[in-house]
Design a protein around this motif. Structure first.
Motif, PDB file in Angstrom:
ATOM      1  N   ALA A  62      -4.338 -14.482  -3.553  1.00  0.00           N
ATOM      2  CA  ALA A  62      -4.766 -15.566  -4.435  1.00  0.00           C
ATOM      3  C   ALA A  62      -6.052 -16.162  -3.877  1.00  0.00           C
ATOM      4  CB  ALA A  62      -3.682 -16.622  -4.530  1.00  0.00           C
ATOM      5  N   ILE A 101       5.762 -15.183 -11.020  1.00  0.00           N
ATOM      6  CA  ILE A 101       5.216 -13.965 -11.631  1.00  0.00           C
ATOM      7  C   ILE A 101       6.364 -13.045 -12.027  1.00  0.00           C
ATOM      8  CG2 ILE A 101       3.732 -11.953 -11.274  1.00  0.00           C
ATOM      9  CD1 ILE A 101       2.376 -13.517  -9.028  1.00  0.00           C
ATOM     10  N   GLU A 108       1.775  -6.601  -2.354  1.00  0.00           N
ATOM     11  CA  GLU A 108       0.729  -7.434  -1.770  1.00  0.00           C
ATOM     12  C   GLU A 108       0.270  -8.413  -2.835  1.00  0.00           C
ATOM     13  OE1 GLU A 108      -3.845  -7.073  -0.065  1.00  0.00           O
ATOM     14  OE2 GLU A 108      -2.593  -5.288  -0.195  1.00  0.00           O
ATOM     15  N   VAL A 109       0.240  -9.686  -2.503  1.00  0.00           N
ATOM     16  CA  VAL A 109      -0.204 -10.727  -3.425  1.00  0.00           C
ATOM     17  C   VAL A 109      -1.392 -11.441  -2.789  1.00  0.00           C
ATOM     18  CG1 VAL A 109       0.444 -12.832  -4.640  1.00  0.00           C
ATOM     19  CG2 VAL A 109       2.145 -11.026  -4.286  1.00  0.00           C
ATOM     20  N   MET A 115       0.028  -1.418 -11.369  1.00  0.00           N
ATOM     21  CA  MET A 115      -0.752  -2.509 -10.827  1.00  0.00           C
ATOM     22  C   MET A 115      -0.876  -3.583 -11.897  1.00  0.00           C
ATOM     23  SD  MET A 115      -4.449  -2.409  -9.046  1.00  0.00           S
ATOM     24  CE  MET A 115      -5.687  -3.179 -10.053  1.00  0.00           C
ATOM     25  N   ILE A 116      -0.773  -4.807 -11.469  1.00  0.00           N
ATOM     26  CA  ILE A 116      -0.909  -5.945 -12.375  1.00  0.00           C
ATOM     27  C   ILE A 116      -2.050  -6.809 -11.865  1.00  0.00           C
ATOM     28  CG2 ILE A 116       0.191  -8.020 -13.282  1.00  0.00           C
ATOM     29  CD1 ILE A 116       2.872  -6.647 -12.805  1.00  0.00           C
ATOM     30  N   ARG A 117      -2.964  -7.175 -12.753  1.00  0.00           N
ATOM     31  CA  ARG A 117      -4.031  -8.102 -12.393  1.00  0.00           C
ATOM     32  C   ARG A 117      -4.149  -9.108 -13.516  1.00  0.00           C
ATOM     33  NH1 ARG A 117     -10.444  -7.822 -12.300  1.00  0.00           N
ATOM     34  NH2 ARG A 117     -10.739  -9.645 -10.991  1.00  0.00           N
ATOM     35  N   THR A 118      -4.176 -10.359 -13.161  1.00  0.00           N
ATOM     36  CA  THR A 118      -4.311 -11.404 -14.161  1.00  0.00           C
ATOM     37  C   THR A 118      -5.110 -12.561 -13.582  1.00  0.00           C
ATOM     38  OG1 THR A 118      -3.109 -12.797 -15.717  1.00  0.00           O
ATOM     39  CG2 THR A 118      -2.123 -12.512 -13.560  1.00  0.00           C
ATOM     40  N   ILE A 119      -5.837 -13.252 -14.432  1.00  0.00           N
ATOM     41  CA  ILE A 119      -6.584 -14.435 -14.015  1.00  0.00           C
ATOM     42  C   ILE A 119      -5.959 -15.620 -14.734  1.00  0.00           C
ATOM     43  CG2 ILE A 119      -8.813 -15.601 -14.054  1.00  0.00           C
ATOM     44  CD1 ILE A 119     -10.108 -12.810 -13.990  1.00  0.00           C
ATOM     45  N   HIS A 176     -17.678 -13.527 -17.270  1.00  0.00           N
ATOM     46  CA  HIS A 176     -16.627 -12.763 -17.931  1.00  0.00           C
ATOM     47  C   HIS A 176     -16.431 -13.207 -19.374  1.00  0.00           C
ATOM     48  CE1 HIS A 176     -15.271 -10.356 -14.590  1.00  0.00           C
ATOM     49  NE2 HIS A 176     -15.269 -11.423 -13.811  1.00  0.00           N
ATOM     50  N   TYR A 232       9.113  -2.414  -9.625  1.00  0.00           N
ATOM     51  CA  TYR A 232       8.598  -3.109  -8.451  1.00  0.00           C
ATOM     52  C   TYR A 232       9.720  -3.653  -7.569  1.00  0.00           C
ATOM     53  CZ  TYR A 232       3.745  -3.181 -10.151  1.00  0.00           C
ATOM     54  OH  TYR A 232       2.488  -2.835 -10.543  1.00  0.00           O
TER      55      TYR A 232
END
Length: 69
Positions: free
Chosen positions: A30, A15, A27-28, A1-5, A41, A21
């Motif tokens: 935004a 990306i 699933e993307v 899993m990739i999560r980025t802000i 944060h 992958y």
């Protein structure tokens, strides 16, 4: 899993994905973050270590007792 802000600079995004992958269904999602969420944060918490107080007066460390199994 990739999560980025990220902060969008343009109206499109590229990306890079790991090789595992490729060929998989992804699933993307935004959505915009609230500015309050961003501030929460980035705010650093003050760390204190005074929550526990132990009286060690009169204590003598016994190495052989500490190493017993």
């Amino acid at each position: 899993m990739i999560r980025t802000i990220i902060k969008a600079q343009k109206n499109y995004l590229t990306i890079r994905l790991p090789n595992e992958y490729i060929g998989k269904q992804l699933e993307v999602i935004a959505f915009m973050l609230d500015e309050e969420t961003e501030k929460k944060h980035s705010k650093k918490k003050d760390v204190t270590f005074d929550a526990v107080s132990v009286d060690t007066r009169g204590f003598k460390f016994n190495r052989s007792e500490a190493n017993e199994r």
